[in-house]
Design an enzyme around this catalytic site. Sequence first.
Site, PDB file in Angstrom:
ATOM      1  N   GLU A   1      -1.021  -8.238   5.631  1.00 33.06           N
ATOM      2  CA  GLU A   1      -0.711  -8.372   7.068  1.00 33.06           C
ATOM      3  C   GLU A   1      -1.967  -8.238   7.928  1.00 33.06           C
ATOM      4  O   GLU A   1      -1.921  -8.485   9.124  1.00 33.06           O
ATOM      5  CB  GLU A   1       0.363  -7.344   7.477  1.00 33.06           C
ATOM      6  CG  GLU A   1      -0.101  -5.907   7.686  1.00 33.06           C
ATOM      7  CD  GLU A   1      -0.427  -5.145   6.393  1.00 33.06           C
ATOM      8  OE1 GLU A   1      -0.386  -5.741   5.292  1.00 33.06           O
ATOM      9  OE2 GLU A   1      -0.744  -3.937   6.507  1.00 33.06           O
TER      10      GLU A   1
ATOM     11  N   HIS B   1      -3.388  -5.100   1.876  1.00 33.00           N
ATOM     12  CA  HIS B   1      -2.761  -5.317   3.188  1.00 33.00           C
ATOM     13  C   HIS B   1      -2.795  -6.789   3.595  1.00 33.00           C
ATOM     14  O   HIS B   1      -3.650  -7.199   4.378  1.00 33.00           O
ATOM     15  CB  HIS B   1      -3.514  -4.511   4.258  1.00 33.00           C
ATOM     16  CG  HIS B   1      -3.272  -3.049   4.190  1.00 33.00           C
ATOM     17  ND1 HIS B   1      -2.295  -2.415   4.933  1.00 33.00           N
ATOM     18  CD2 HIS B   1      -3.865  -2.088   3.467  1.00 33.00           C
ATOM     19  CE1 HIS B   1      -2.303  -1.126   4.666  1.00 33.00           C
ATOM     20  NE2 HIS B   1      -3.257  -0.889   3.780  1.00 33.00           N
TER      21      HIS B   1
ATOM     22  N   CYS C   1       0.828  -1.210   0.000  1.00 30.07           N
ATOM     23  CA  CYS C   1       0.000   0.000   0.000  1.00 30.07           C
ATOM     24  C   CYS C   1       0.869   1.270   0.000  1.00 30.07           C
ATOM     25  O   CYS C   1       1.514   1.533  -1.008  1.00 30.07           O
ATOM     26  CB  CYS C   1      -0.997  -0.062   1.153  1.00 30.07           C
ATOM     27  SG  CYS C   1      -2.423   0.983   0.857  1.00 30.07           S
TER      28      CYS C   1
END
Length: 190
Positions: A175, A173, A82
Amino acid sequence: MAGKKVIGVLALQGAFREHQAAIERCGATAKKVRTREDIQKADALIIPGGESTTMGRLLESYDLGHTIVERSRAGMPIFGTCAGMIVMAREIPGYQQYSLGIMDISVRRNAFGRQLDSFEAELDIRNISDRVKGVFIRAPFIDRIWGETEVLCEYMGKTVMARENNLLTVSFHPELTEDLTIHRYFLSMI
Ligand code: GLN
């Protein structure tokens, strides 16, 4: 796999803790990096999501940019998510902001527009998996690639994942989900 290698996670701003946790869930070692020395010691680097203007300003004021650029040229695997994608890009049309300029991509900020500010999507990633959940938060996309950059995933006709040799980047994302597919893929590049 990464073995005893240390994955540095740039910890100036943004979602660095979540990346550290994801790398550790893969069974590898992650360390927060904030200094030139930390970067020199790491075997790979993750540039997290957050706010690319702020991250760029911090990279400048901590004087970390040229160390990352040097390591990148020497082949260090770098993974930007990002805002991290924006920080890696050679071009950011319409914005005058600091970037490392290490990857042959042109990146549009906040590119999915207001209607699609934040959303989730199932992604089909070339040769990796056809079912990866992508969490997009005011995400950029890649509108042009050149040189050795390859597209790994498109969503709604926009490039959201690409690789250029030792450099990997995604608009979303990974994560923030339980799925470790993308982190494992990055570890396989080390
Ligand atoms: N919109 C942010 C930027 O332009 C990126 C958002 C994110 O990293 N989730 O920097």
